[in-house]
Design a protein around this motif. Sequence first.
Motif, mmCIF file in Angstrom:
data_model
loop_
_atom_site.group_PDB
_atom_site.id
_atom_site.type_symbol
_atom_site.label_atom_id
_atom_site.label_comp_id
_atom_site.label_asym_id
_atom_site.label_seq_id
_atom_site.Cartn_x
_atom_site.Cartn_y
_atom_site.Cartn_z
ATOM 1 N N ALA A 70 -18.657 31.949 28.679
ATOM 2 C CA ALA A 70 -18.810 31.150 28.308
ATOM 3 C C ALA A 70 -17.337 29.673 27.538
ATOM 4 N N ILE A 71 -16.686 30.492 27.424
ATOM 5 C CA ILE A 71 -15.190 30.933 26.658
ATOM 6 C C ILE A 71 -14.230 30.056 28.308
ATOM 7 N N ARG A 72 -14.805 30.955 29.589
ATOM 8 C CA ARG A 72 -13.904 30.580 30.633
ATOM 9 C C ARG A 72 -14.859 29.278 31.914
ATOM 10 N N ALA A 73 -16.641 29.353 31.533
ATOM 11 C CA ALA A 73 -16.423 27.942 31.806
ATOM 12 C C ALA A 73 -16.253 27.229 31.277
ATOM 13 N N TRP A 74 -16.193 26.852 29.518
ATOM 14 C CA TRP A 74 -15.500 25.525 28.786
ATOM 15 C C TRP A 74 -13.823 25.070 29.637
ATOM 16 N N LEU A 75 -13.378 26.873 29.588
ATOM 17 C CA LEU A 75 -11.670 26.300 30.479
ATOM 18 C C LEU A 75 -11.325 25.615 31.782
ATOM 19 N N GLU A 76 -12.997 26.109 32.604
ATOM 20 C CA GLU A 76 -13.048 25.005 33.569
ATOM 21 C C GLU A 76 -12.942 24.230 34.191
ATOM 22 N N GLY A 77 -14.186 23.509 32.243
ATOM 23 C CA GLY A 77 -14.486 21.435 32.366
ATOM 24 C C GLY A 77 -15.952 22.432 32.634
ATOM 25 N N ASP A 78 -16.674 23.363 32.671
ATOM 26 C CA ASP A 78 -18.119 23.592 32.933
ATOM 27 C C ASP A 78 -19.046 23.256 31.554
ATOM 28 N N LEU A 79 -18.323 22.025 30.681
ATOM 29 C CA LEU A 79 -19.928 22.896 29.366
ATOM 30 C C LEU A 79 -20.423 22.459 29.453
ATOM 31 N N ARG A 80 -21.328 21.939 30.480
ATOM 32 C CA ARG A 80 -22.771 22.406 30.477
ATOM 33 C C ARG A 80 -22.933 24.393 30.338
#
Length: 133
Positions: free
Chosen positions: A93-103
């Motif tokens: 989730a943290i990695r996705a957040w960093l990539e801007g994929d909040l969904r």
Amino acid sequence: MHINDAVFLEDLCPKFRLRQWRKSIHRFTGKSCIYCGKPSESIDHVLPRSQGGLSTTENCVPACLSCNGDKSDENALYWYRRQKFYDPRRAMAIRAWLEGDLRLAIRLLQWANPNFRRSNKNYETDESEYKAA
Ligand SMILES: [Zn+2]
């Protein structure tokens, strides 16, 4: 009144905008720390400001004071890996957040924390809620 006279409250008061932005970050995770799931009381810069990290949504995650303080200037993912409460779903989730994929980040957090969707019902409805028996 001319259109040029229109002043947005946000432009008039940057602090107001900052507060709104901070609020929206906490709202994404239902006000829980992205690392451990406790109530988020602060915003953590994943890449610390001292290392050039920006105050953008991609670089700022909701965190409790304990995680925020403990992590300090370390790389978030390395630091997180060493924690007792490490959860690979949260790491993703943290990695996705960093990539801007909040969904995606929010979906992974919901998966990691079954209580999450109850406190964050307005944001997204989760179909699996009805399958559980
Ligand atoms: Zn925490």
